[in-house]
Design a protein around this motif. Structure first.
Motif, PDB file in Angstrom:
ATOM      1  N   PRO A 124       0.822  -1.226   0.000  1.00  0.00           N
ATOM      2  CA  PRO A 124       0.000   0.000   0.000  1.00  0.00           C
ATOM      3  C   PRO A 124       0.854   1.274   0.000  1.00  0.00           C
ATOM      4  O   PRO A 124       0.549   2.228  -0.722  1.00  0.00           O
ATOM      5  CB  PRO A 124      -0.831  -0.113   1.277  1.00  0.00           C
ATOM      6  N   ALA A 125       1.931   1.290   0.769  1.00  0.00           N
ATOM      7  CA  ALA A 125       2.792   2.477   0.824  1.00  0.00           C
ATOM      8  C   ALA A 125       3.455   2.740  -0.520  1.00  0.00           C
ATOM      9  O   ALA A 125       3.504   3.881  -0.993  1.00  0.00           O
ATOM     10  CB  ALA A 125       3.853   2.310   1.912  1.00  0.00           C
ATOM     11  N   ALA A 126       3.962   1.685  -1.154  1.00  0.00           N
ATOM     12  CA  ALA A 126       4.617   1.848  -2.459  1.00  0.00           C
ATOM     13  C   ALA A 126       3.617   2.302  -3.512  1.00  0.00           C
ATOM     14  O   ALA A 126       3.926   3.160  -4.348  1.00  0.00           O
ATOM     15  CB  ALA A 126       5.284   0.542  -2.879  1.00  0.00           C
ATOM     16  N   PHE A 127       2.419   1.745  -3.464  1.00  0.00           N
ATOM     17  CA  PHE A 127       1.376   2.122  -4.413  1.00  0.00           C
ATOM     18  C   PHE A 127       0.994   3.591  -4.246  1.00  0.00           C
ATOM     19  O   PHE A 127       0.901   4.333  -5.225  1.00  0.00           O
ATOM     20  CB  PHE A 127       0.144   1.216  -4.222  1.00  0.00           C
ATOM     21  N   CYS A 128       0.775   4.010  -3.009  1.00  0.00           N
ATOM     22  CA  CYS A 128       0.415   5.417  -2.746  1.00  0.00           C
ATOM     23  C   CYS A 128       1.533   6.355  -3.189  1.00  0.00           C
ATOM     24  O   CYS A 128       1.267   7.378  -3.822  1.00  0.00           O
ATOM     25  CB  CYS A 128       0.117   5.639  -1.268  1.00  0.00           C
ATOM     26  N   LEU A 144      -6.283   6.074  -9.226  1.00  0.00           N
ATOM     27  CA  LEU A 144      -5.454   5.066  -8.563  1.00  0.00           C
ATOM     28  C   LEU A 144      -5.550   5.190  -7.047  1.00  0.00           C
ATOM     29  O   LEU A 144      -5.767   4.190  -6.349  1.00  0.00           O
ATOM     30  CB  LEU A 144      -3.992   5.203  -9.018  1.00  0.00           C
ATOM     31  N   LEU A 145      -5.397   6.401  -6.540  1.00  0.00           N
ATOM     32  CA  LEU A 145      -5.428   6.585  -5.089  1.00  0.00           C
ATOM     33  C   LEU A 145      -6.796   6.246  -4.497  1.00  0.00           C
ATOM     34  O   LEU A 145      -6.879   5.693  -3.399  1.00  0.00           O
ATOM     35  CB  LEU A 145      -5.009   8.012  -4.726  1.00  0.00           C
ATOM     36  N   GLN A 146      -7.862   6.522  -5.225  1.00  0.00           N
ATOM     37  CA  GLN A 146      -9.198   6.186  -4.736  1.00  0.00           C
ATOM     38  C   GLN A 146      -9.475   4.688  -4.766  1.00  0.00           C
ATOM     39  O   GLN A 146     -10.381   4.213  -4.087  1.00  0.00           O
ATOM     40  CB  GLN A 146     -10.264   6.936  -5.540  1.00  0.00           C
ATOM     41  N   SER A 147      -8.683   3.937  -5.516  1.00  0.00           N
ATOM     42  CA  SER A 147      -8.893   2.487  -5.590  1.00  0.00           C
ATOM     43  C   SER A 147      -8.349   1.756  -4.365  1.00  0.00           C
ATOM     44  O   SER A 147      -8.669   0.588  -4.147  1.00  0.00           O
ATOM     45  CB  SER A 147      -8.255   1.919  -6.862  1.00  0.00           C
ATOM     46  N   LEU A 148      -7.551   2.433  -3.570  1.00  0.00           N
ATOM     47  CA  LEU A 148      -7.006   1.827  -2.352  1.00  0.00           C
ATOM     48  C   LEU A 148      -8.031   1.967  -1.237  1.00  0.00           C
ATOM     49  O   LEU A 148      -8.331   3.076  -0.795  1.00  0.00           O
ATOM     50  CB  LEU A 148      -5.685   2.494  -1.963  1.00  0.00           C
ATOM     51  N   SER A 149      -8.582   0.856  -0.811  1.00  0.00           N
ATOM     52  CA  SER A 149      -9.615   0.895   0.229  1.00  0.00           C
ATOM     53  C   SER A 149      -8.998   1.237   1.576  1.00  0.00           C
ATOM     54  O   SER A 149      -7.807   1.027   1.812  1.00  0.00           O
ATOM     55  CB  SER A 149     -10.315  -0.459   0.323  1.00  0.00           C
ATOM     56  N   GLU A 150      -9.838   1.745   2.447  1.00  0.00           N
ATOM     57  CA  GLU A 150      -9.393   2.055   3.804  1.00  0.00           C
ATOM     58  C   GLU A 150      -8.909   0.781   4.500  1.00  0.00           C
ATOM     59  O   GLU A 150      -7.917   0.800   5.228  1.00  0.00           O
ATOM     60  CB  GLU A 150     -10.539   2.692   4.594  1.00  0.00           C
ATOM     61  N   ALA A 151      -9.594  -0.313   4.255  1.00  0.00           N
ATOM     62  CA  ALA A 151      -9.210  -1.584   4.878  1.00  0.00           C
ATOM     63  C   ALA A 151      -7.802  -2.012   4.450  1.00  0.00           C
ATOM     64  O   ALA A 151      -7.011  -2.465   5.278  1.00  0.00           O
ATOM     65  CB  ALA A 151     -10.218  -2.668   4.516  1.00  0.00           C
ATOM     66  N   ALA A 153      -5.440  -0.002   3.303  1.00  0.00           N
ATOM     67  CA  ALA A 153      -4.481   1.003   3.760  1.00  0.00           C
ATOM     68  C   ALA A 153      -4.187   0.892   5.253  1.00  0.00           C
ATOM     69  O   ALA A 153      -3.092   1.252   5.693  1.00  0.00           O
ATOM     70  CB  ALA A 153      -4.995   2.403   3.436  1.00  0.00           C
ATOM     71  N   THR A 154      -5.138   0.397   6.032  1.00  0.00           N
ATOM     72  CA  THR A 154      -4.969   0.378   7.481  1.00  0.00           C
ATOM     73  C   THR A 154      -4.966  -1.032   8.061  1.00  0.00           C
ATOM     74  O   THR A 154      -5.175  -1.204   9.268  1.00  0.00           O
ATOM     75  CB  THR A 154      -6.095   1.193   8.161  1.00  0.00           C
ATOM     76  N   ALA A 155      -4.726  -2.034   7.249  1.00  0.00           N
ATOM     77  CA  ALA A 155      -4.759  -3.423   7.712  1.00  0.00           C
ATOM     78  C   ALA A 155      -3.807  -3.629   8.886  1.00  0.00           C
ATOM     79  O   ALA A 155      -2.644  -3.223   8.824  1.00  0.00           O
ATOM     80  CB  ALA A 155      -4.396  -4.366   6.571  1.00  0.00           C
TER      81      ALA A 155
END
Length: 176
Positions: A124-128, A144-151, A153-155
């Motif tokens: 997630p960090a590399a993608f962001c 792209l950034l909106q495709s990263l779910s909160e779950a 990103a915060t797993a």
């Protein structure tokens, strides 16, 4: 019982792969062929001179994959993370610039196969980081950034189970 778990995971991974757009599926398969050295990508994927040029560029971009697999942080020290994330973001930026990957899930699917399950917590960090760079067009950046779910990103934790499904080129399907 372990066989049933592996089969269930493989089916789940196949379903996830099937949910990706055809251009994402094609790019993932080509990237795995290049990154895992499964075949001569020029012979299999190069239909035009433009595609051959793109494949050549991808071979160059992926030249650090072997070293990157060995740099996946084990202890999570800041030095380990710095060495790994820097190289990883450079490679991810290349892939996102190609505009063939349109979501975090497609990115994660590809990179957990290229780098192994141990890399999952860092994806997630590399993608962001790569998605937010100016090399990515602003409207694409937003998508792209909106495709990263909160779950995602915060797993709080990540599975260390290795992927079991590695999609491959199938001539009849690719020709369609």
């Amino acid at each position: 019982m372990a066989l049933a778990g592996t089969a269930t995971m493989a089916i789940s991974e196949m379903r996830e792969f099937a949910s990706f757009e055809p251009c994402e599926q094609r790019y993932i398969k080509r990237s795995l062929d290049i990154g895992l050295a499964r075949c001569d990508a020029f012979k299999l994927w190069g239909r035009t001179e433009h595609e051959n040029t793109a494949i050549r560029r991808q071979y160059v971009a992926y030249q650090d994959l072997k070293a990157l697999r060995e740099l996946v942080p084990c202890e999570g020290t800041i030095g380990e993370v710095e060495r790994f994330i820097g190289k990883l973001v450079r490679m991810v930026t290349f892939d996102l610039e190609q505009e063939r990957i349109a979501s975090f899930s497609a990115f994660r699917f590809l990179y957990e196969r290229l780098l192994g399950a141990e890399s999952r917590p860092f994806l997630p960090a590399a993608f962001c980081a790569a998605s937010a760079l100016p090399q990515i067009r602003p409207e694409r950046r937003k998508m792209l950034l909106q495709s990263l779910s909160e779950a995602a990103a915060t797993a709080p934790g990540w599975s260390d189970r290795a992927p079991s499904f590695y999609p491959e080129y199938v001539e009849d399907v690719e020709a369609a």
